[in-house]
Design a protein around this motif. Structure first.
Motif, PDB file in Angstrom:
ATOM      1  N   SER A 228      11.192  23.253  44.513  1.00 16.21           N
ATOM      2  CA  SER A 228      11.631  24.353  44.858  1.00 16.21           C
ATOM      3  C   SER A 228      10.484  25.381  44.915  1.00 16.21           C
TER       4      SER A 228
ATOM      5  N   ARG B 204      17.803  23.345  42.972  1.00 12.73           N
ATOM      6  CA  ARG B 204      18.669  24.659  42.971  1.00 12.73           C
ATOM      7  C   ARG B 204      19.325  24.690  41.806  1.00 12.73           C
TER       8      ARG B 204
ATOM      9  N   GLU C 135      12.946  28.488  48.786  1.00 11.91           N
ATOM     10  CA  GLU C 135      13.706  27.341  49.605  1.00 11.91           C
ATOM     11  C   GLU C 135      13.528  26.132  48.479  1.00 11.91           C
TER      12      GLU C 135
ATOM     13  N   ARG D 243      13.835  21.573  48.361  1.00 12.10           N
ATOM     14  CA  ARG D 243      13.744  20.410  49.144  1.00 12.10           C
ATOM     15  C   ARG D 243      13.729  18.996  48.266  1.00 12.10           C
TER      16      ARG D 243
ATOM     17  N   SER E 106      17.884  18.843  57.707  1.00 10.63           N
ATOM     18  CA  SER E 106      18.494  20.143  57.494  1.00 10.63           C
ATOM     19  C   SER E 106      19.819  20.144  57.725  1.00 10.63           C
ATOM     20  N   PRO E 107      20.839  20.422  57.171  1.00 11.12           N
ATOM     21  CA  PRO E 107      20.971  20.475  55.554  1.00 11.12           C
ATOM     22  C   PRO E 107      20.722  19.240  54.845  1.00 11.12           C
ATOM     23  N   SER E 108      20.261  19.452  53.623  1.00  8.98           N
ATOM     24  CA  SER E 108      20.046  18.245  52.780  1.00  8.98           C
ATOM     25  C   SER E 108      21.367  17.492  52.567  1.00  8.98           C
TER      26      SER E 108
ATOM     27  N   PRO F  64      23.417  19.589  49.342  1.00  8.37           N
ATOM     28  CA  PRO F  64      23.076  21.018  49.794  1.00  8.37           C
ATOM     29  C   PRO F  64      23.224  21.927  48.406  1.00  8.37           C
TER      30      PRO F  64
ATOM     31  N   ASP G  78      17.632  22.758  50.081  1.00  2.48           N
ATOM     32  CA  ASP G  78      17.942  22.822  51.451  1.00  2.48           C
ATOM     33  C   ASP G  78      17.861  21.960  52.545  1.00  2.48           C
ATOM     34  N   GLU G  79      16.849  20.815  52.190  1.00  3.84           N
ATOM     35  CA  GLU G  79      16.457  19.868  53.121  1.00  3.84           C
ATOM     36  C   GLU G  79      15.936  18.875  52.475  1.00  3.84           C
TER      37      GLU G  79
END
Length: 257
Positions: free
Chosen positions: A109, A121, A129, A131, A230-232, A235, A239-240
């Protein structure tokens, strides 16, 4: 909502440029220590290597025309007097061996101030952001290796042909989830150890996912491809999803170009 796919394919003499500034790559090379051929698992950039994390290296396998042999159990850190890496005895003839690796880099992140932390997240919901990153690597250690074999990585570079010792180019197919990936931006660089893309010519994979990569110098070659979705798939955590793959090989004779 359909996922957004972004692809970059880079090819360089030692290591292609990362898809994201500050991103790290995973690539495989061959070393000989005390007369024993060793697979070297490299991580980072060619000009700034880091020691890969053993728990994150999910798989390391040697493939020959006769079968497969797992190497992960034999992994040890490289000696302190050489660049950081993980090493494992090959156990097969290098000239006949293709090695493949899978590395789960985990969740990353970026905070509002630009700081990057190894977290999803779930713990940093305020991140700018986030990932999830996974890395695949393959290396053909000689002309007798099964260069053209598809090993089944989610993102994979598969040569269309085995280049001869004086080849001026190599044709490769990029597969994503088992299907050819068209429209990948392709770069070739001859800037030595520096993984920079600035000023490099761009190429593209065709509708069959095939690209032709020029080879201008003998020695170590590494092709790199990245794919962002994207999106992951998760999610609430990212984000991805960012996939990267490398394919390494050597040409020890001067090229025809």
């Amino acid at each position: 909502m359909l996922p957004l796919l972004r692809t970059t394919l880079a090819a360089a003499l030692v290591l292609g440029g990362p898809a994201r500034a500050g991103a790290h790559e995973l690539w495989l090379t061959l070393s000989t220590i005390d007369s024993v051929p060793q697979v070297r698992v490299n991580y980072g950039h060619a000009s700034k290597r880091r020691a890969p994390s053993l728990p994150k290296l999910i798989e390391l396998v040697a493939l020959t025309q006769d079968g497969a042999n797992g190497l992960r159990a034999g992994l040890k850190p490289a000696p302190p007097d050489v660049p950081p890496a993980l090493l494992a005895p090959l156990g097969t003839k290098p000239g006949r061996t293709l090695v493949a690796a899978t590395y789960d880099s985990g969740y990353w992140s970026t905070l509002r101030d630009g700081t990057t932390v190894n977290s999803s997240r779930r713990l940093v919901a305020e991140a700018r952001e986030s990932r999830w990153s996974v890395k695949y690597a393959k290396a053909a250690f000689g002309p007798g290796a099964p260069w053209l074999r598809v090993v089944g990585h989610t993102l994979e570079i598969v040569p269309v042909e085995v280049p001869g010792p004086t080849a001026g180019a190599i044709r490769v197919r990029v597969l994503f989830r088992g299907a050819p990936l068209p429209g990948a931006d392709l770069y070739y660089g001859d800037s030595g150890m520096e993984p920079e893309r600035a000023g490099l010519p761009a190429y593209a994979t065709d509708q069959d996912g095939i690209a032709t990569v020029p080879i201008r110098k003998a020695g170590s070659q590494v092709l790199t491809v990245s794919q962002t979705v994207s999106p992951s798939a998760t999610p609430t955590l990212a984000d991805e999803d960012v996939y990267t793959a490398t394919f390494a090989f050597r040409l020890d004779e001067p090229s025809v170009n």
